[in-house]
Design a protein around this motif. Structure first.
Motif, PDB file in Angstrom:
ATOM      1  N   GLY A  38       2.442   3.360   6.308  1.00 16.88           N
ATOM      2  CA  GLY A  38       3.380   3.726   5.248  1.00 16.88           C
ATOM      3  C   GLY A  38       4.818   3.670   5.722  1.00 16.88           C
ATOM      4  O   GLY A  38       5.708   3.179   5.010  1.00 16.88           O
ATOM      5  N   HIS A  39       5.080   4.163   6.946  1.00 14.60           N
ATOM      6  CA  HIS A  39       6.433   4.109   7.508  1.00 14.60           C
ATOM      7  C   HIS A  39       6.880   2.674   7.767  1.00 14.60           C
ATOM      8  O   HIS A  39       8.043   2.324   7.568  1.00 14.60           O
ATOM      9  CB  HIS A  39       6.485   4.897   8.819  1.00 14.60           C
ATOM     10  CG  HIS A  39       6.240   6.366   8.656  1.00 14.60           C
ATOM     11  ND1 HIS A  39       6.812   7.110   7.645  1.00 14.60           N
ATOM     12  CD2 HIS A  39       5.474   7.232   9.380  1.00 14.60           C
ATOM     13  CE1 HIS A  39       6.419   8.366   7.744  1.00 14.60           C
ATOM     14  NE2 HIS A  39       5.595   8.469   8.789  1.00 14.60           N
ATOM     15  N   VAL A  40       5.938   1.828   8.232  1.00 20.66           N
ATOM     16  CA  VAL A  40       6.287   0.459   8.635  1.00 20.66           C
ATOM     17  C   VAL A  40       6.521  -0.453   7.429  1.00 20.66           C
ATOM     18  O   VAL A  40       7.474  -1.238   7.412  1.00 20.66           O
ATOM     19  CB  VAL A  40       5.171  -0.129   9.530  1.00 20.66           C
ATOM     20  CG1 VAL A  40       5.448  -1.611   9.818  1.00 20.66           C
ATOM     21  CG2 VAL A  40       5.068   0.644  10.831  1.00 20.66           C
ATOM     22  N   PHE A  41       5.664  -0.342   6.399  1.00 18.77           N
ATOM     23  CA  PHE A  41       5.706  -1.296   5.294  1.00 18.77           C
ATOM     24  C   PHE A  41       6.271  -0.741   3.991  1.00 18.77           C
ATOM     25  O   PHE A  41       6.669  -1.508   3.119  1.00 18.77           O
ATOM     26  CB  PHE A  41       4.291  -1.829   5.031  1.00 18.77           C
ATOM     27  CG  PHE A  41       3.775  -2.730   6.106  1.00 18.77           C
ATOM     28  CD1 PHE A  41       4.211  -4.037   6.211  1.00 18.77           C
ATOM     29  CD2 PHE A  41       2.851  -2.264   7.050  1.00 18.77           C
ATOM     30  CE1 PHE A  41       3.737  -4.876   7.209  1.00 18.77           C
ATOM     31  CE2 PHE A  41       2.370  -3.088   8.043  1.00 18.77           C
ATOM     32  CZ  PHE A  41       2.820  -4.395   8.130  1.00 18.77           C
ATOM     33  N   PHE A  42       6.294   0.576   3.846  1.00 17.35           N
ATOM     34  CA  PHE A  42       6.740   1.154   2.577  1.00 17.35           C
ATOM     35  C   PHE A  42       7.736   2.293   2.834  1.00 17.35           C
ATOM     36  O   PHE A  42       7.431   3.466   2.602  1.00 17.35           O
ATOM     37  CB  PHE A  42       5.547   1.693   1.784  1.00 17.35           C
ATOM     38  CG  PHE A  42       4.481   0.669   1.529  1.00 17.35           C
ATOM     39  CD1 PHE A  42       4.620  -0.253   0.508  1.00 17.35           C
ATOM     40  CD2 PHE A  42       3.353   0.624   2.321  1.00 17.35           C
ATOM     41  CE1 PHE A  42       3.637  -1.202   0.271  1.00 17.35           C
ATOM     42  CE2 PHE A  42       2.358  -0.320   2.096  1.00 17.35           C
ATOM     43  CZ  PHE A  42       2.508  -1.241   1.068  1.00 17.35           C
ATOM     44  N   PRO A  43       8.926   1.993   3.336  1.00 20.56           N
ATOM     45  CA  PRO A  43       9.908   3.043   3.610  1.00 20.56           C
ATOM     46  C   PRO A  43      10.254   3.821   2.346  1.00 20.56           C
ATOM     47  O   PRO A  43      10.485   3.255   1.293  1.00 20.56           O
ATOM     48  CB  PRO A  43      11.118   2.263   4.119  1.00 20.56           C
ATOM     49  CG  PRO A  43      10.561   0.978   4.622  1.00 20.56           C
ATOM     50  CD  PRO A  43       9.415   0.668   3.716  1.00 20.56           C
ATOM     51  N   SER A  44      10.250   5.136   2.462  1.00 19.45           N
ATOM     52  CA  SER A  44      10.553   6.002   1.331  1.00 19.45           C
ATOM     53  C   SER A  44      10.819   7.393   1.862  1.00 19.45           C
ATOM     54  O   SER A  44      10.325   7.773   2.916  1.00 19.45           O
ATOM     55  CB  SER A  44       9.389   6.028   0.331  1.00 19.45           C
ATOM     56  OG  SER A  44       9.546   7.058  -0.597  1.00 19.45           O
ATOM     57  N   GLY A  45      11.582   8.149   1.115  1.00 21.23           N
ATOM     58  CA  GLY A  45      11.836   9.520   1.533  1.00 21.23           C
ATOM     59  C   GLY A  45      10.715  10.459   1.157  1.00 21.23           C
ATOM     60  O   GLY A  45      10.709  11.626   1.538  1.00 21.23           O
ATOM     61  N   THR A  48       4.295  11.388   0.224  1.00 17.08           N
ATOM     62  CA  THR A  48       3.193  11.153  -0.704  1.00 17.08           C
ATOM     63  C   THR A  48       3.281   9.755  -1.312  1.00 17.08           C
ATOM     64  O   THR A  48       2.277   9.058  -1.474  1.00 17.08           O
ATOM     65  CB  THR A  48       3.187  12.206  -1.831  1.00 17.08           C
ATOM     66  OG1 THR A  48       3.065  13.507  -1.255  1.00 17.08           O
ATOM     67  CG2 THR A  48       2.032  11.969  -2.792  1.00 17.08           C
ATOM     68  N   ALA A  49       4.505   9.318  -1.640  1.00 12.98           N
ATOM     69  CA  ALA A  49       4.698   7.979  -2.198  1.00 12.98           C
ATOM     70  C   ALA A  49       4.331   6.907  -1.172  1.00 12.98           C
ATOM     71  O   ALA A  49       3.734   5.880  -1.517  1.00 12.98           O
ATOM     72  CB  ALA A  49       6.151   7.799  -2.640  1.00 12.98           C
ATOM     73  N   GLN A  50       4.679   7.152   0.092  1.00 13.20           N
ATOM     74  CA  GLN A  50       4.301   6.211   1.150  1.00 13.20           C
ATOM     75  C   GLN A  50       2.790   6.095   1.260  1.00 13.20           C
ATOM     76  O   GLN A  50       2.229   4.998   1.359  1.00 13.20           O
ATOM     77  CB  GLN A  50       4.883   6.669   2.490  1.00 13.20           C
ATOM     78  CG  GLN A  50       6.375   6.435   2.636  1.00 13.20           C
ATOM     79  CD  GLN A  50       6.864   6.834   4.020  1.00 13.20           C
ATOM     80  OE1 GLN A  50       6.278   7.678   4.684  1.00 13.20           O
ATOM     81  NE2 GLN A  50       7.951   6.228   4.455  1.00 13.20           N
ATOM     82  N   LEU A  51       2.115   7.242   1.252  1.00 12.23           N
ATOM     83  CA  LEU A  51       0.663   7.241   1.386  1.00 12.23           C
ATOM     84  C   LEU A  51       0.004   6.555   0.186  1.00 12.23           C
ATOM     85  O   LEU A  51      -0.947   5.782   0.336  1.00 12.23           O
ATOM     86  CB  LEU A  51       0.149   8.681   1.522  1.00 12.23           C
ATOM     87  CG  LEU A  51      -1.295   8.852   2.004  1.00 12.23           C
ATOM     88  CD1 LEU A  51      -1.468   8.263   3.392  1.00 12.23           C
ATOM     89  CD2 LEU A  51      -1.665  10.338   2.018  1.00 12.23           C
ATOM     90  N   LEU A  52       0.523   6.831  -1.010  1.00 10.50           N
ATOM     91  CA  LEU A  52      -0.007   6.180  -2.206  1.00 10.50           C
ATOM     92  C   LEU A  52       0.183   4.664  -2.141  1.00 10.50           C
ATOM     93  O   LEU A  52      -0.707   3.904  -2.538  1.00 10.50           O
ATOM     94  CB  LEU A  52       0.672   6.742  -3.457  1.00 10.50           C
ATOM     95  CG  LEU A  52       0.128   8.072  -3.987  1.00 10.50           C
ATOM     96  CD1 LEU A  52       1.035   8.608  -5.087  1.00 10.50           C
ATOM     97  CD2 LEU A  52      -1.296   7.906  -4.509  1.00 10.50           C
ATOM     98  N   TYR A 105       9.002  -3.897   7.438  1.00 10.84           N
ATOM     99  CA  TYR A 105       9.938  -3.891   6.320  1.00 10.84           C
ATOM    100  C   TYR A 105      11.377  -3.917   6.821  1.00 10.84           C
ATOM    101  O   TYR A 105      12.237  -4.565   6.223  1.00 10.84           O
ATOM    102  CB  TYR A 105       9.694  -2.643   5.472  1.00 10.84           C
ATOM    103  CG  TYR A 105      10.529  -2.582   4.212  1.00 10.84           C
ATOM    104  CD1 TYR A 105      10.015  -3.056   3.014  1.00 10.84           C
ATOM    105  CD2 TYR A 105      11.819  -2.041   4.223  1.00 10.84           C
ATOM    106  CE1 TYR A 105      10.768  -3.008   1.842  1.00 10.84           C
ATOM    107  CE2 TYR A 105      12.580  -1.984   3.065  1.00 10.84           C
ATOM    108  CZ  TYR A 105      12.052  -2.470   1.874  1.00 10.84           C
ATOM    109  OH  TYR A 105      12.812  -2.412   0.735  1.00 10.84           O
ATOM    110  N   ALA A 106      11.633  -3.255   7.929  1.00  7.74           N
ATOM    111  CA  ALA A 106      12.986  -3.222   8.489  1.00  7.74           C
ATOM    112  C   ALA A 106      13.442  -4.604   8.941  1.00  7.74           C
ATOM    113  O   ALA A 106      14.639  -4.886   8.994  1.00  7.74           O
ATOM    114  CB  ALA A 106      13.031  -2.237   9.660  1.00  7.74           C
TER     115      ALA A 106
END
Length: 463
Positions: A38-45, A48-52, A105-106
């Motif tokens: 989730g951290h690597v491909f879906f950056p978000s604050g 829960t949104a990352q996990l989803l 993503y970065a």
């Protein structure tokens, strides 16, 4: 009458189980390292949104599984089980290996999650032909009296793959810093799929075609050309609607099997960490220990189904999940290491009633000429709709309702549907597969079966 070759049976079981192990090694790694992905491909604050988002990519692969089943299943019934299983092995290895090479993503922005999704779709497409083919392969090689025991090794491979993936992720989590894990460590498990795929492909290429399919081919060659072509080119319509009752039973059995499977092995690690705030490493170790326990029990449960039948074993599992899901989850939510271990172990032992019996139960629902295709289609439709979406749906339900008991309620609902399917299915233990002759281990056993049939025929004539 088919007298099986013990050497070929062992080789068939090993090759099929290894392919399943590779498939579930990937699923295990993906589930256990979901927070990092989730951290690597879906950056978000929003965690829960990352996990989803991560579980959304996980579930996306299941959307194409029925398509893979519709392609590889009929192909396996037409050109043979062995050839198709080699193809699915190659595709799975390529898809998993590719994930380990995708930039973050970065580095490339939105292209990263898109490439992850493409790799997951390749995996899902290949997996559509994997389980149906592997279980069909073992079932058609196994003697009738040992089909449950030998089939249980297919799911032993599943658990072994999960243990390998979970063990590697646990080791990396313990040894690497969060920064190293996010930057390069997460790639290691996916890159391992390359050499694993080569080994699995080698084993599958050494296999001969199953006796049941070889017999079907022999019979087809002895008939006129038009009829042979009609039999070998059975369409999707016949595989689905021509087997509608068996297809519904397959969907129901696979539903309870996979909802509980994905709930325990895929979702629970993230549930412990994200919902209960449990220490990530300890949570992984508990689930790893439960899987090892399941591996130990698995072959014995398979033998149990050979002795007492598939229906009693599966029915016991459905009843257990209906009664014990809430108490087990309450134990897990209590939070102590002992309580979590007891709750997870209870669910794991109940799950073994499915993992040990389904590889022998599901192929016996369909006749030889459509077995690979019908099983692949029914299995993957059910997995796609209910199994693979389990982590995503349960996470969303908890987010919407705030009720952290949703996993238990979800498993109970699945148990009710599975119980109905068990009630309506026929017993298949110690009986030939539909459309196949009896399969035995020795010539002496073949003689005994023939003599028993003669005595039964004489008794019937006398009456």
């Amino acid at each position: 009458m088919t007298v099986v070759d013990p050497t070929m049976v062992k080789r068939a079981v090993s090759a099929a189980a290894l392919g399943n192990a590779m498939e579930w090694f990937d699923f295990g790694v993906y589930s256990y390292i979901a927070v990092t992905l989730g951290h690597v491909f879906f950056p978000s604050g929003n965690p829960t949104a990352q996990l989803l988002s991560t579980f959304g990519a996980f579930a996306a692969a299941f959307l194409v599984r029925p398509v893979g089943g519709m392609v590889f299943g009929p192909l396996g019934d037409r050109i043979g089980r062995q050839k198709v299983l080699a193809i699915t092995m190659i595709m799975m290895a390529v898809g998993t290996f590719a994930i380990g090479l995708i930039p973050s993503y970065a580095t490339i922005g939105v292209g990263a999650p898109i490439l992850l999704l493409v790799a997951r779709l390749v995996q899902g497409f290949s997996t559509g032909g994997e389980y149906g083919g592997a279980s069909t392969f073992i079932a058609e090689y196994a003697p009738d009296k040992k089909r449950g025991f030998l089939g249980s090794w297919l799911e032993f491979g599943t658990l072994a793959g999960y243990v390998g993936g979970a063990g590697l992720v646990t080791l990396m989590t313990a040894l690497l810093s969060t920064e190293d894990l996010n930057s390069w460590g997460w790639r290691i498990p996916f890159l391992i799929a390359g050499p694993m795929g080569i080994i699995g492909l080698y084993l599958r290429m050494r296999l001969e075609e199953t006796p049941a399919f070889a017999q079907l081919e022999k019979e087809a060659r002895s008939k006129e050309k038009a009829r042979r072509e009609a039999e070998k080119r059975i369409g999707i319509r016949e595989m689905v609607f021509g087997q509608w009752r068996s297809m519904l039973l397959c969907v129901g059995l696979v539903l309870v099997f996979n909802v509980t499977d994905y709930m325990l092995l895929s979702y629970m690690p993230s549930y412990l960490t994200s919902e209960l705030k449990y220490d990530e490493t300890h949570g992984l170790l508990v689930v790893l220990a439960v899987m090892v326990l399941m591996m130990v029990v698995q072959p014995f449960a398979g033998r149990l189904s050979d002795r007492f039948g598939r229906r009693p074993v599966i029915a016991a599992g459905c009843a257990g999940f209906l009664v014990l899901s809430v108490p087990a989850l309450l134990l897990i939510r209590q939070g102590s290491l002992l309580a979590i271990a007891l709750g997870m172990a209870a669910l794991g032992l109940l799950l073994v009633t499915f993992t040990s019996t389904m590889p022998a139960t599901l192929p016996a629902l369909f006749p030889t000429k459509v077995r690979y295709g019908s099983l692949s289609i029914g299995f993957n439709i059910s997995v796609s709709l209910f199994g693979g979406t389990t982590p995503l749906v349960v996470t969303a339900l908890i987010g919407a309702t705030g009720n952290k008991m949703m996993p238990a309620y979800y498993m109970m609902a699945a148990a009710v549907i599975g119980g109905i399917a068990v009630w309506r299915m026929s017993e298949s233990a110690r009986r030939p597969l539909p459309g196949s002759p009896p399969a035995v281990e020795t010539g002496a056993e073949a003689h005994e079966v023939i003599e028993a049939a003669r005595r039964k025929a004489k008794a019937g004539a006398a009456n």
